[in-house]
Design a protein around this motif. Structure first.
Motif: not given
Length: 147
Positions: A8-10, A69-71, A88-89
């Motif tokens: 997973g991305a940050a 939500v992602e911003v 990220a991990q």
């Protein structure tokens, strides 16, 4: 049940964080989701994909839940909106297509079968195709792999 392993991305997340009593979580979290939707699109919002994070609460009698939500970044967000950077991990991801209540059952089953193998926070990722009215659609359950 075997998960898919995902890097997973940050993520920069913005939304609403609330503390719930575990027995009241289903009803109270539904209201929390409605309040997130009422905010409309946030400045810098990346997509309509939504996240529900299970965060560590200060005591075992409560659950902290963050609907978000992602911003792209935090500039321009209202002061009332909580912010979090999820690093990220690597994750174990379990996919679910169906009703959100069945996803809760799946989450409990995963915890029982894999207890202690995962770190925190774990989260649900609700795809853009998820229908909040019928509470059905594509939901992914992401569990961080413990270092």
């Amino acid at each position: 049940m075997t998960p898919r392993l995902v890097d997973g991305a940050a993520l920069h997340l913005a939304g609403i964080r609330r503390r719930h009593a575990p027995g009241k979580m289903p009803a109270e979290s539904r209201r929390q989701w409605m309040d997130l939707v009422a905010l409309g699109n946030l400045p810098g919002q990346v997509s309509q994909i939504a996240y529900g994070l299970h965060l560590e609460a200060p005591d075992a009698a409560t659950v902290d839940y963050f609907t978000a939500v992602e911003v792209a970044g935090f500039d321009g967000l209202p002061d009332t909106v909580e912010r979090m950077i999820l690093p990220a991990q690597r994750y174990a991801m379990f996919a679910h297509d169906g009703h959100v209540n069945d996803a809760r059952t799946l989450r409990a089953r995963i915890a029982a079968e894999h207890g202690g193998k995962f770190g925190t926070p774990d989260f649900e990722r609700f795809h853009e195709s998820f229908d909040p009215i019928s509470a059905t659609g594509r939901i992914e359950l992401w569990f961080p792999l413990a270092p």
